[in-house]
Write a protein that holds these residues in place. Structure first.
Motif, PDB file in Angstrom:
ATOM      1  N   ALA A 212       0.849  -1.184   0.000  1.00 34.33           N
ATOM      2  CA  ALA A 212       0.000   0.000   0.000  1.00 34.33           C
ATOM      3  C   ALA A 212       0.889   1.239   0.000  1.00 34.33           C
ATOM      4  CB  ALA A 212      -0.913  -0.006   1.227  1.00 34.33           C
ATOM      5  N   LEU A 213       0.750   2.037  -1.019  1.00 37.79           N
ATOM      6  CA  LEU A 213       1.538   3.255  -1.133  1.00 37.79           C
ATOM      7  C   LEU A 213       0.932   4.347  -0.258  1.00 37.79           C
ATOM      8  CD1 LEU A 213       2.092   3.259  -4.984  1.00 37.79           C
ATOM      9  CD2 LEU A 213       3.794   2.776  -3.220  1.00 37.79           C
ATOM     10  N   ALA A 214       1.798   5.074   0.400  1.00 35.18           N
ATOM     11  CA  ALA A 214       1.349   6.180   1.255  1.00 35.18           C
ATOM     12  C   ALA A 214       2.400   7.278   1.228  1.00 35.18           C
ATOM     13  CB  ALA A 214       1.138   5.683   2.683  1.00 35.18           C
ATOM     14  N   TRP A 215       1.938   8.509   1.441  1.00 38.51           N
ATOM     15  CA  TRP A 215       2.829   9.657   1.475  1.00 38.51           C
ATOM     16  C   TRP A 215       2.771  10.283   2.856  1.00 38.51           C
ATOM     17  CZ3 TRP A 215       6.587  11.982  -1.117  1.00 38.51           C
ATOM     18  CH2 TRP A 215       6.936  13.271  -0.743  1.00 38.51           C
ATOM     19  N   THR A 216       3.962  10.508   3.430  1.00 40.78           N
ATOM     20  CA  THR A 216       4.046  11.263   4.670  1.00 40.78           C
ATOM     21  C   THR A 216       5.126  12.315   4.487  1.00 40.78           C
ATOM     22  OG1 THR A 216       5.670   9.759   5.647  1.00 40.78           O
ATOM     23  CG2 THR A 216       3.359   9.292   6.108  1.00 40.78           C
ATOM     24  N   PRO A 217       4.928  13.490   5.054  1.00 36.28           N
ATOM     25  CA  PRO A 217       5.933  14.550   4.892  1.00 36.28           C
ATOM     26  C   PRO A 217       7.293  14.165   5.478  1.00 36.28           C
ATOM     27  CG  PRO A 217       3.883  15.458   5.765  1.00 36.28           C
ATOM     28  CD  PRO A 217       3.740  13.971   5.743  1.00 36.28           C
ATOM     29  N   ASP A 218       7.303  13.331   6.523  1.00 35.16           N
ATOM     30  CA  ASP A 218       8.566  12.955   7.179  1.00 35.16           C
ATOM     31  C   ASP A 218       9.393  11.997   6.335  1.00 35.16           C
ATOM     32  OD1 ASP A 218       7.784  14.496   9.318  1.00 35.16           O
ATOM     33  OD2 ASP A 218       6.933  12.798  10.408  1.00 35.16           O
TER      34      ASP A 218
ATOM     35  N   ALA B  54       6.005   2.189   0.687  1.00 39.53           N
ATOM     36  CA  ALA B  54       5.217   1.063   0.183  1.00 39.53           C
ATOM     37  C   ALA B  54       5.223  -0.006   1.274  1.00 39.53           C
ATOM     38  CB  ALA B  54       5.805   0.519  -1.110  1.00 39.53           C
ATOM     39  N   ALA B  55       4.282   0.106   2.177  1.00 37.70           N
ATOM     40  CA  ALA B  55       4.208  -0.820   3.313  1.00 37.70           C
ATOM     41  C   ALA B  55       3.347  -2.022   2.951  1.00 37.70           C
ATOM     42  CB  ALA B  55       3.620  -0.110   4.523  1.00 37.70           C
TER      43      ALA B  55
END
Length: 182
Positions: free
Chosen positions: A97-103, A108-109
């Motif tokens: 599952a692709l996700a975007w975090t500013p940090d 891709a977890a």
């Protein structure tokens, strides 16, 4: 609760939950929850642990044990053990599952579907598959300490004990005692 020899490949850590003389350390939900807390860095947060999770983990542990026993000898693992591991792994398929975090930016977890018990069993079955297909599987050793049944994958070819300061020390003391009492 203390678990012996954690930090080995995850499948070996699972198999080492039945040390000699201590019984089954993950026999019930409390023990399994404690073990999962120790393994949180590799398995993620445990969540609620109940009888279904215990049964699923026990099934994977039994199958992994039978398969590893054969693989260590260079033999074909029992078909039933491989079937059980494959079923556990297929019970909660994984996708990234692709996700975007500013940090951290884009990640891709792995994400698994299914019940908590099936997800846990699938993670552990995949860890067993990783160990069983590792070229070093025949290097997995059982501790040479008296009454110790823990398994480890030695980083050094001369390693003989699960923990040198425990089992190794007992062996050295026993040899010293034998030399000086004869």
């Amino acid at each position: 609760m203390m678990f012996p020899l954690t930090g080995e490949p995850l499948a070996l850590d699972l198999l080492n939950t039945r040390p000699a003389g201590a019984g089954d350390l993950i026999a019930g939900p409390e023990g399994l929850a404690a073990w999962l807390a120790v393994q949180e860095g590799r398995l993620g947060p445990a969540g609620k642990v109940g009888p279904a999770e215990v049964a699923a983990v026990h099934a994977v542990r039994e199958a992994a044990s039978a398969a590893l026993t054969a693989a260590r000898r260079g033999e074909q693992p029992p078909a039933g053990a491989l079937h059980a591991l494959n079923e556990a792994s297929a019970g909660a398929p994984a996708h990234r599952a692709l996700a975007w975090t500013p940090d951290t930016g884009l990640t891709a977890a792995p994400h698994r579907t299914g019940t908590p018990a099936r997800r846990l069993a699938a993670q552990l079955a995949d860890a067993a598959a990783d160990l069983l297909t590792d070229p070093r599987v025949q290097d997995v050793r059982e501790c040479e300490g008296a009454d110790c049944v823990l398994l480890f994958l030695p980083a050094h070819p001369r390693r003989r004990w699960c923990v040198a300061s425990t089992c190794g020390n007992r062996a050295r003391v026993a040899r010293y005692y034998a030399r000086h009492t004869s």
